[in-house]
Design an enzyme around this catalytic site. Structure first.
Site, PDB file in Angstrom:
ATOM      1  N   ASP A 231      -9.324   8.822   0.969  1.00 41.94           N
ATOM      2  CA  ASP A 231      -8.446   9.324   2.018  1.00 41.94           C
ATOM      3  C   ASP A 231      -7.118   8.590   1.964  1.00 41.94           C
ATOM      4  O   ASP A 231      -6.627   8.206   0.902  1.00 41.94           O
ATOM      5  CB  ASP A 231      -9.143   9.175   3.373  1.00 41.94           C
ATOM      6  CG  ASP A 231      -8.552  10.083   4.436  1.00 41.94           C
ATOM      7  OD1 ASP A 231      -8.965   9.966   5.582  1.00 41.94           O
ATOM      8  OD2 ASP A 231      -7.659  10.881   4.114  1.00 41.94           O
ATOM      9  N   THR A 232      -6.570   8.359   3.124  1.00 42.79           N
ATOM     10  CA  THR A 232      -5.248   7.813   3.373  1.00 42.79           C
ATOM     11  C   THR A 232      -4.812   6.631   2.523  1.00 42.79           C
ATOM     12  O   THR A 232      -5.606   5.764   2.198  1.00 42.79           O
ATOM     13  CB  THR A 232      -5.237   7.366   4.844  1.00 42.79           C
ATOM     14  OG1 THR A 232      -5.798   8.410   5.625  1.00 42.79           O
ATOM     15  CG2 THR A 232      -3.863   7.059   5.318  1.00 42.79           C
ATOM     16  N   VAL A 233      -3.519   6.582   2.208  1.00 41.60           N
ATOM     17  CA  VAL A 233      -2.901   5.395   1.601  1.00 41.60           C
ATOM     18  C   VAL A 233      -1.942   4.801   2.622  1.00 41.60           C
ATOM     19  O   VAL A 233      -1.496   5.481   3.547  1.00 41.60           O
ATOM     20  CB  VAL A 233      -2.142   5.736   0.299  1.00 41.60           C
ATOM     21  CG1 VAL A 233      -3.090   6.356  -0.718  1.00 41.60           C
ATOM     22  CG2 VAL A 233      -0.967   6.678   0.558  1.00 41.60           C
ATOM     23  N   VAL A 248       1.609   5.112   6.801  1.00 33.80           N
ATOM     24  CA  VAL A 248       0.357   5.678   6.323  1.00 33.80           C
ATOM     25  C   VAL A 248       0.613   7.139   5.929  1.00 33.80           C
ATOM     26  O   VAL A 248       1.471   7.804   6.510  1.00 33.80           O
ATOM     27  CB  VAL A 248      -0.725   5.564   7.431  1.00 33.80           C
ATOM     28  CG1 VAL A 248      -0.340   6.327   8.656  1.00 33.80           C
ATOM     29  CG2 VAL A 248      -2.087   5.988   6.949  1.00 33.80           C
TER      30      VAL A 248
END
Length: 416
Positions: A231-233, A248
């Site tokens: 998912d998210t970085v 984010v």
């Protein structure tokens, strides 16, 4: 708040049902106090999920480049919010991350991205959700933040800080951010993952209920080893003035419903940044990753920031991940709570060797309940970034256990 420069003692994990890996002190002592060079620090992550050994090099390389871009900005005199944006752009442009280019496709085969950014000095926030057709969503979030600082619009209107969908896309175009067709943002990897997931869903819809349940259990096990589930970085930064910023960005869950918005766009859930002040002795910055619904329902980013104001950062983060996330009453019905965070806190400290140097003590940590989390960090005095894939300890169960690691970094710059 002023403190003497002493590396904090690492606390042992508290007794708990989950397994906590001991924090590893990664000393990052710099010689900035002696040479007076530009200072700053960046910590990034390439998602909390599963990072296969076969692609470990690519994940680490993406984190390394993101750190370098942020440090280049800081060395040029940029403030934290611009440096953190530069790091996110680099992560979004990597085909191996689920953000910007190469994001997961939704049920309709389209890319919709979420992103947000927060500046610790002004406490302003900018975010976009379910945004398609823009290569770097963090640029739109950053522009929303900067525009909101200019004051009210015509007729006394309040400028937006959070836009979604078509409205966000049109706002981006109106403010000079170029479009990028969705088919240009998809990669071979994201397209193949979409086709594979679509076939699984179509097959499941054709069979009896009992077989569906068996199939879903098997798919869940398979996804644990699918790097496409990342998912998210995110990134967090401190600049030469001691300002912090966090950002984010995410393509969201694979096969999500069109219009779904995850934690990456939600206030207090995806990122948080707050300079020290009368109430807070520490400046703090946080960026999260994992299952968006779990992170939204626990507001994990802000919870971590609040906890970091206590005396022991490692102990505070450990308790927060255990009590406010894994065992959160808001997730009582969940038997597998997936997420990860990177955090830093900073305070001014005395430096015995010189009265002409302002020094900062930075404590940085990461923690996750997922199989792994890839991170990178770098100070302005480092020749290159350090990268690391953190993994749960042997025998730990993803979603019920956690790992936590980190270190300290001393920064210094001449007093004007």
């Amino acid at each position: 708040m002023e403190k003497r420069i002493d590396a904090p003692e690492v606390q042992q994990p508290l007794p708990f049902q989950s397994v906590a890996a001991s924090a590893e002190d990664k000393e990052c002592e710099t010689d900035a106090a002696k040479n007076g060079k530009a200072v700053g620090f960046v910590l990034v992550h390439a998602g909390a999920g599963y990072h296969s050994e076969s692609k470990a090099k690519e994940y680490k390389h993406a984190c390394k480049r993101a750190c370098q871009k942020a440090i280049e900005k800081l060395k040029a005199g940029a403030l934290a919010v611009d440096a953190v944006t530069a790091a996110l752009v680099e992560l979004e442009d990597s085909p191996f991350t689920n953000a910007g280019m190469g994001s997961n496709l939704n049920l309709s085969g389209e890319i919709e991205c979420d992103a947000s950014i927060m500046e610790g000095k002004s406490l302003h926030f900018g975010a976009v959700g379910a945004l398609g057709g823009i290569k770097n969503p963090v640029l739109v979030a950053n522009r929303l933040l900067s525009e909101s600082q200019k004051g009210k619009l015509s007729a006394g209107r309040i400028p937006p800080c959070f836009l979604v969908g078509r409205g966000a896309y049109q706002w981006a175009l109106d403010h000079g951010i170029p479009p990028c067709p969705s088919d240009k943002m998809a990669t071979k990897f994201s397209l193949s993952a979409y086709k594979r997931n679509k076939r699984k869903m179509e097959l499941a819809e054709k069979v009896e209920t009992e077989f569906i349940q068996t199939k879903r259990r098997r798919q869940s096990s398979e996804n644990e080893n699918d790097s496409g589930s990342l998912d998210t970085v995110g990134a967090i930064v401190i600049d030469h003035e001691g300002n912090v910023a966090a950002a984010v960005s995410s393509g969201g869950l694979a096969m999500k419903h069109p219009g779904r918005i995850g934690q990456a766009a939600h206030y207090g859930c995806g990122c948080w940044a707050e300079n020290s002040g009368n109430v807070n002795p520490y400046s703090t910055a946080v960026s999260t990753s994992g299952c968006g619904e779990h992170l939204v329902r626990t507001m994990l980013a802000r919870e971590c920031s609040i906890a970091l104001q206590s005396e022991d950062a490692h102990h505070a983060l450990l308790e927060t991940m255990q009590n406010k996330f894994i065992s959160s009453p808001f997730l009582a019905s969940e038997d597998c709570v997936l997420g990860g965070v990177i955090v830093l806190r900073c305070c001014r400290c005395t430096l015995e060797s010189s009265q002409d140097i302002q020094a900062f003590l930075v404590e940085f940590l990461w923690s996750h309940t997922t199989e792994s989390m890839c991170v990178g960090y770098m100070s302005a005095q480092d020749g290159k970034a350090k990268t690391h894939i953190s993994r749960l300890p042997p025998g730990a169960v993803a979603g019920q256990s956690l790992a936590i690691e980190g270190g300290v970094c001393r920064l210094g710059s001449p007093i004007n």
